[in-house]
Scaffold this motif. Structure first.
Motif, mmCIF file in Angstrom:
data_model
loop_
_atom_site.group_PDB
_atom_site.id
_atom_site.type_symbol
_atom_site.label_atom_id
_atom_site.label_comp_id
_atom_site.label_asym_id
_atom_site.label_seq_id
_atom_site.Cartn_x
_atom_site.Cartn_y
_atom_site.Cartn_z
ATOM 1 N N PHE A 1 -49.669 -25.708 34.255
ATOM 2 C CA PHE A 1 -50.766 -26.531 34.751
ATOM 3 C C PHE A 1 -51.976 -26.420 33.823
ATOM 4 O O PHE A 1 -52.685 -27.402 33.585
ATOM 5 C CB PHE A 1 -51.165 -26.095 36.160
ATOM 6 C CG PHE A 1 -50.157 -26.404 37.231
ATOM 7 C CD1 PHE A 1 -49.004 -27.124 36.945
ATOM 8 C CD2 PHE A 1 -50.355 -25.983 38.533
ATOM 9 C CE1 PHE A 1 -48.068 -27.409 37.931
ATOM 10 C CE2 PHE A 1 -49.442 -26.265 39.529
ATOM 11 C CZ PHE A 1 -48.291 -26.988 39.230
ATOM 12 N N LYS B 1 -44.412 -27.371 42.244
ATOM 13 C CA LYS B 1 -44.343 -27.025 43.669
ATOM 14 C C LYS B 1 -42.895 -26.915 44.118
ATOM 15 O O LYS B 1 -42.518 -25.969 44.824
ATOM 16 C CB LYS B 1 -45.066 -28.083 44.502
ATOM 17 C CG LYS B 1 -45.048 -27.806 45.993
ATOM 18 C CD LYS B 1 -45.803 -28.877 46.769
ATOM 19 C CE LYS B 1 -45.752 -28.605 48.269
ATOM 20 N NZ LYS B 1 -46.481 -29.658 49.043
ATOM 21 N N TYR C 1 -57.274 -22.487 35.986
ATOM 22 C CA TYR C 1 -55.870 -22.081 35.983
ATOM 23 C C TYR C 1 -55.658 -20.866 35.090
ATOM 24 O O TYR C 1 -54.920 -19.938 35.445
ATOM 25 C CB TYR C 1 -54.983 -23.225 35.498
ATOM 26 C CG TYR C 1 -54.776 -24.334 36.494
ATOM 27 C CD1 TYR C 1 -54.443 -24.062 37.818
ATOM 28 C CD2 TYR C 1 -54.890 -25.665 36.105
ATOM 29 C CE1 TYR C 1 -54.253 -25.079 38.727
ATOM 30 C CE2 TYR C 1 -54.692 -26.696 37.014
ATOM 31 C CZ TYR C 1 -54.371 -26.407 38.324
ATOM 32 O OH TYR C 1 -54.176 -27.411 39.223
ATOM 33 N N SER D 1 -53.486 -29.611 32.028
ATOM 34 C CA SER D 1 -54.865 -29.961 32.371
ATOM 35 C C SER D 1 -55.725 -30.065 31.121
ATOM 36 O O SER D 1 -56.551 -30.973 30.987
ATOM 37 C CB SER D 1 -55.462 -28.921 33.325
ATOM 38 O OG SER D 1 -54.775 -28.904 34.555
ATOM 39 N N LYS E 1 -47.142 -31.225 38.584
ATOM 40 C CA LYS E 1 -47.520 -30.509 39.807
ATOM 41 C C LYS E 1 -46.439 -30.657 40.879
ATOM 42 O O LYS E 1 -46.134 -29.695 41.590
ATOM 43 C CB LYS E 1 -48.867 -31.018 40.321
ATOM 44 C CG LYS E 1 -50.057 -30.532 39.502
ATOM 45 C CD LYS E 1 -51.367 -30.975 40.126
ATOM 46 C CE LYS E 1 -52.556 -30.386 39.384
ATOM 47 N NZ LYS E 1 -53.846 -30.803 39.976
ATOM 48 N N THR F 1 -49.537 -35.212 37.405
ATOM 49 C CA THR F 1 -49.042 -35.399 38.772
ATOM 50 C C THR F 1 -47.566 -35.025 38.874
ATOM 51 O O THR F 1 -47.155 -34.294 39.786
ATOM 52 C CB THR F 1 -49.238 -36.856 39.217
ATOM 53 O OG1 THR F 1 -50.625 -37.182 39.179
ATOM 54 C CG2 THR F 1 -48.705 -37.059 40.636
#
Length: 301
Positions: free
Chosen positions: A254, A225, A270, A258, A221, A218
């Motif tokens: 990512f 961004k 991804y 992940s 990400k 989290t």
């Protein structure tokens, strides 16, 4: 805002070590600096309000280090900036508190920078793998001067523990953006390229990077961004496709996160998207594919 001082000492390297709840590792980082063959350095350890016994560990070093503490938990970008703000050196070097330097890191890197007229540089490195107690030398297919595309595709140079930069340049850039939870070093390198354009890369490994298993998808990400949204306009003004390359690099982060949090479907997705966007370009595809193979092998076990 960081402020420049007039008391900088030519040749002195200020080593900035940010730390938070790493009482079991921070001593190894400090010891690796104290063992340096380069004689002109100071060590500044900035504690980000640790709740373990970090402070008692640091006090044992006495006047061998300069120890300061944040007023509140403020993340690594602010912590590094705080260290630089009280530094006396002409250069600043960064070392994460769970990593270590090889004994001649400063001597080799500073000499190489002077010989090649670099004011900023990073290096190759080893990764310490805790699960099998081994060191892995990372292959980085870069020239002695990094290209902007090298940075946009990903920060595969561990700048948190290999970066050395002239302090006045760091000050002029206003240091790290302090709101990032992750990827603040990537943002800094993008700022360096947009303003100074030259970052040297020494192929000799000078650091041992601790391969942490702590991954918070989290937070990653959110930072990814922010990294894209904060930089895409500036990148687009240089080359229209630069934002795409940055997106590829972010998606690779990512992918790794992940996988390590066992979200294998998202990891595979991804990986496919990032390589499709980069048109499977080498040498970056080599780094991506090697990481994918390594992750896949772990699943097979």
């Amino acid at each position: 805002m960081l402020k420049a001082e007039n008391s900088l000492l030519p040749g002195l390297v200020s080593v900035i070590i940010p730390t938070y709840n790493r009482s079991d590792l921070v001593g190894n980082a400090i010891d690796s600096v104290l063992c340096q063959t380069y004689p002109l350095f100071e060590i500044i350890v900035v504690d980000d309000c640790s709740t373990d016994n970090t402070i008692s560990i640091l006090k044992k070093y006495g006047d061998k280090i300069r120890f300061v503490k944040n007023d509140s938990n403020s993340y690594v970008g602010f912590t590094r900036n705080f260290g630089v703000s009280i530094a006396n050196g002409d250069y600043v070097a960064f070392l994460d508190s769970d990593d270590k330097w090889v004994p001649n890191k400063l001597e080799v890197q500073i000499s190489w920078m002077l010989a090649n007229k670099f004011e900023i540089s990073t290096t190759n490195f080893y990764v310490y793998q805790e699960d099998n107690d081994s060191l892995l030398l990372k292959h980085r297919p870069y020239l002695s001067e990094l290209k902007f595309t090298d940075i946009l595709y990903g920060i595969y140079i561990a700048p948190g523990s290999t970066l050395i930069i002239k302090r006045d340049i760091f000050i002029a850039l206003n240091g790290y953006e302090t709101s990032y939870r992750r990827l603040e070093d990537w943002d800094l390198l993008i700022k360096i390229f947009l303003n100074y354009k030259r970052i040297g890369f020494l192929s000799e490994p000078t650091a041992q990077i601790f391969a942490s298993n702590e991954y918070t998808l989290t937070k990653l990400k959110e930072s990814g961004k922010k990294l894209f949204m904060s930089n895409y306009k500036s990148l687009f003004s240089v080359r229209w496709y630069y934002p795409i390359l940055l997106l590829v690099g972010i998606l690779f982060e990512f992918f790794v996160a992940s996988f390590r949090t066992k979200r294998y479907f998202m990891a595979a997705l991804y990986f496919i998207i990032l390589n499709a966007l980069s048109l499977f370009r080498n040498p970056y595809f080599e780094i991506h594919s090697n990481s994918f193979k390594k992750c896949f092998n772990k699943v097979q076990r």
